[in-house]
Design a protein around this motif. Sequence first.
Motif, PDB file in Angstrom:
ATOM      1  N   LYS A  51       0.687  -1.396  -0.157  1.00  0.00           N
ATOM      2  CA  LYS A  51      -0.003  -0.090   0.071  1.00  0.00           C
ATOM      3  C   LYS A  51       0.761   1.328  -0.056  1.00  0.00           C
ATOM      4  CE  LYS A  51      -4.311  -1.549   2.131  1.00  0.00           C
ATOM      5  NZ  LYS A  51      -5.164  -1.440   3.140  1.00  0.00           N
ATOM      6  N   GLY A  52       2.185   0.974   0.027  1.00  0.00           N
ATOM      7  CA  GLY A  52       3.117   2.225   0.069  1.00  0.00           C
ATOM      8  C   GLY A  52       3.672   2.612   1.366  1.00  0.00           C
ATOM      9  N   ASP A  53       4.259   3.858   1.525  1.00  0.00           N
ATOM     10  CA  ASP A  53       5.053   4.279   2.706  1.00  0.00           C
ATOM     11  C   ASP A  53       3.778   4.556   3.879  1.00  0.00           C
ATOM     12  OD1 ASP A  53       6.250   5.620   4.769  1.00  0.00           O
ATOM     13  OD2 ASP A  53       6.963   7.245   3.453  1.00  0.00           O
ATOM     14  N   ILE A  54       3.600   3.747   4.573  1.00  0.00           N
ATOM     15  CA  ILE A  54       2.394   3.719   5.723  1.00  0.00           C
ATOM     16  C   ILE A  54       2.438   5.054   6.395  1.00  0.00           C
ATOM     17  CG2 ILE A  54       1.329   2.711   7.724  1.00  0.00           C
ATOM     18  CD1 ILE A  54       2.095   0.012   6.480  1.00  0.00           C
ATOM     19  N   LEU A  55       3.596   5.308   6.972  1.00  0.00           N
ATOM     20  CA  LEU A  55       3.772   6.567   7.812  1.00  0.00           C
ATOM     21  C   LEU A  55       3.823   7.930   6.803  1.00  0.00           C
ATOM     22  CD1 LEU A  55       6.719   5.638  10.459  1.00  0.00           C
ATOM     23  CD2 LEU A  55       4.234   5.582  10.720  1.00  0.00           C
ATOM     24  N   GLY A  56       4.295   7.801   5.770  1.00  0.00           N
ATOM     25  CA  GLY A  56       4.177   9.091   4.871  1.00  0.00           C
ATOM     26  C   GLY A  56       2.657   9.203   4.727  1.00  0.00           C
ATOM     27  N   ILE A  57       1.914   8.291   4.501  1.00  0.00           N
ATOM     28  CA  ILE A  57       0.321   8.343   4.091  1.00  0.00           C
ATOM     29  C   ILE A  57      -0.161   8.842   5.229  1.00  0.00           C
ATOM     30  CG2 ILE A  57      -1.837   7.078   3.592  1.00  0.00           C
ATOM     31  CD1 ILE A  57       0.282   5.353   1.587  1.00  0.00           C
ATOM     32  N   ALA A  58       0.051   8.226   6.657  1.00  0.00           N
ATOM     33  CA  ALA A  58      -0.548   8.738   7.860  1.00  0.00           C
ATOM     34  C   ALA A  58      -0.039  10.160   7.899  1.00  0.00           C
ATOM     35  CB  ALA A  58       0.121   7.790   8.904  1.00  0.00           C
ATOM     36  N   ARG A  59       0.867  10.479   7.730  1.00  0.00           N
ATOM     37  CA  ARG A  59       1.442  12.105   7.864  1.00  0.00           C
ATOM     38  C   ARG A  59       0.682  13.025   7.333  1.00  0.00           C
ATOM     39  NH1 ARG A  59       6.340  11.824   7.621  1.00  0.00           N
ATOM     40  NH2 ARG A  59       7.121  12.648   9.528  1.00  0.00           N
ATOM     41  N   ILE A  60       0.455  12.590   5.901  1.00  0.00           N
ATOM     42  CA  ILE A  60      -0.766  13.398   5.110  1.00  0.00           C
ATOM     43  C   ILE A  60      -2.262  13.377   5.448  1.00  0.00           C
ATOM     44  CG2 ILE A  60      -1.623  13.454   2.663  1.00  0.00           C
ATOM     45  CD1 ILE A  60       1.243  14.367   2.919  1.00  0.00           C
ATOM     46  N   ALA A  61      -2.671  12.051   6.158  1.00  0.00           N
ATOM     47  CA  ALA A  61      -3.830  12.102   6.498  1.00  0.00           C
ATOM     48  C   ALA A  61      -3.997  12.770   7.899  1.00  0.00           C
ATOM     49  CB  ALA A  61      -4.004  10.514   7.127  1.00  0.00           C
ATOM     50  N   ALA A  62      -2.885  12.933   8.743  1.00  0.00           N
ATOM     51  CA  ALA A  62      -2.980  13.830   9.897  1.00  0.00           C
ATOM     52  C   ALA A  62      -3.094  15.312   9.408  1.00  0.00           C
ATOM     53  CB  ALA A  62      -1.897  13.598  10.912  1.00  0.00           C
ATOM     54  N   ILE A  63      -2.471  15.732   8.505  1.00  0.00           N
ATOM     55  CA  ILE A  63      -2.621  17.124   7.994  1.00  0.00           C
ATOM     56  C   ILE A  63      -4.089  17.390   7.458  1.00  0.00           C
ATOM     57  CG2 ILE A  63      -1.765  18.710   6.285  1.00  0.00           C
ATOM     58  CD1 ILE A  63       1.072  17.150   6.594  1.00  0.00           C
ATOM     59  N   GLN A  64      -4.711  16.498   6.612  1.00  0.00           N
ATOM     60  CA  GLN A  64      -5.969  16.625   5.931  1.00  0.00           C
ATOM     61  C   GLN A  64      -7.031  16.712   7.172  1.00  0.00           C
ATOM     62  OE1 GLN A  64      -5.468  17.987   3.005  1.00  0.00           O
ATOM     63  NE2 GLN A  64      -7.745  17.039   2.768  1.00  0.00           N
ATOM     64  N   GLY A  65      -6.569  15.659   8.060  1.00  0.00           N
ATOM     65  CA  GLY A  65      -7.622  15.626   9.357  1.00  0.00           C
ATOM     66  C   GLY A  65      -7.463  16.802  10.174  1.00  0.00           C
ATOM     67  N   SER A  66      -6.547  17.456  10.124  1.00  0.00           N
ATOM     68  CA  SER A  66      -6.316  18.703  11.035  1.00  0.00           C
ATOM     69  C   SER A  66      -7.182  19.966  10.476  1.00  0.00           C
ATOM     70  CB  SER A  66      -4.889  19.211  11.393  1.00  0.00           C
ATOM     71  OG  SER A  66      -4.245  18.380  12.510  1.00  0.00           O
ATOM     72  N   LYS A  67      -6.818  19.975   8.935  1.00  0.00           N
ATOM     73  CA  LYS A  67      -7.792  20.908   8.185  1.00  0.00           C
ATOM     74  C   LYS A  67      -8.832  20.832   8.130  1.00  0.00           C
ATOM     75  CE  LYS A  67      -5.316  21.622   4.480  1.00  0.00           C
ATOM     76  NZ  LYS A  67      -4.522  21.271   3.085  1.00  0.00           N
ATOM     77  N   GLN A  68      -9.504  19.590   8.430  1.00  0.00           N
ATOM     78  CA  GLN A  68     -11.001  19.470   8.321  1.00  0.00           C
ATOM     79  C   GLN A  68     -11.507  19.231   9.563  1.00  0.00           C
ATOM     80  OE1 GLN A  68     -12.755  19.188   5.128  1.00  0.00           O
ATOM     81  NE2 GLN A  68     -10.832  19.638   4.525  1.00  0.00           N
ATOM     82  N   THR A  69     -11.136  19.715  10.672  1.00  0.00           N
ATOM     83  CA  THR A  69     -11.810  19.675  11.720  1.00  0.00           C
ATOM     84  C   THR A  69     -12.897  20.177  12.073  1.00  0.00           C
ATOM     85  OG1 THR A  69      -9.581  19.219  13.250  1.00  0.00           O
ATOM     86  CG2 THR A  69     -11.524  19.937  14.411  1.00  0.00           C
ATOM     87  N   SER A  70     -13.319  21.649  11.412  1.00  0.00           N
ATOM     88  CA  SER A  70     -14.339  22.139  11.768  1.00  0.00           C
ATOM     89  C   SER A  70     -15.605  21.482  10.960  1.00  0.00           C
ATOM     90  CB  SER A  70     -14.459  23.573  11.236  1.00  0.00           C
ATOM     91  OG  SER A  70     -14.322  23.661   9.808  1.00  0.00           O
TER      92      SER A  70
END
Length: 157
Positions: A51-70
Amino acid sequence: MSKLTHFDESGQAHMVDVADKKISKRTAMAGGAIQMSQEAFELLKKGNSHKGDILGIARIAAIQGSKQTSNLIPLCHPLSLNHLKVEFELEESKHIVHMRVTVDTEGKTGVEMEALTGVSVGLLTVYDMLKAVDKRMVMHNIHLVSKKGGKSGEFNF
């Protein structure tokens, strides 16, 4: 006892009015962890699962999640984030990935929820990426580590 700010005088939920608050630099850091099997941990460490670089994908997901909080937490204000940092630490002996998300803004309300959402979404992404190998992974200890700025000042866990 402190008053809960998301309820009005009649007990109805509402978005907090921040119009009269001063703009200030605000920072929050949240942390959490996910524990997994040795097999899953080895795949994660290699960084090249099918599935690829798991931590790299998790980093992007964390950034997206933070930006979508509201969009996810009903009474959160939409915020413009100045900076977001995602860090991982691997605890090899226990097969644990520790994650920290630090969020900065200049505004009228804090970024605690953005940091906490980032950690939660990042850890969920690790789970999603490795669930084919280990469905018994456990996410734990998701919490606010520290915050600075605003009327309530500094907090350290």
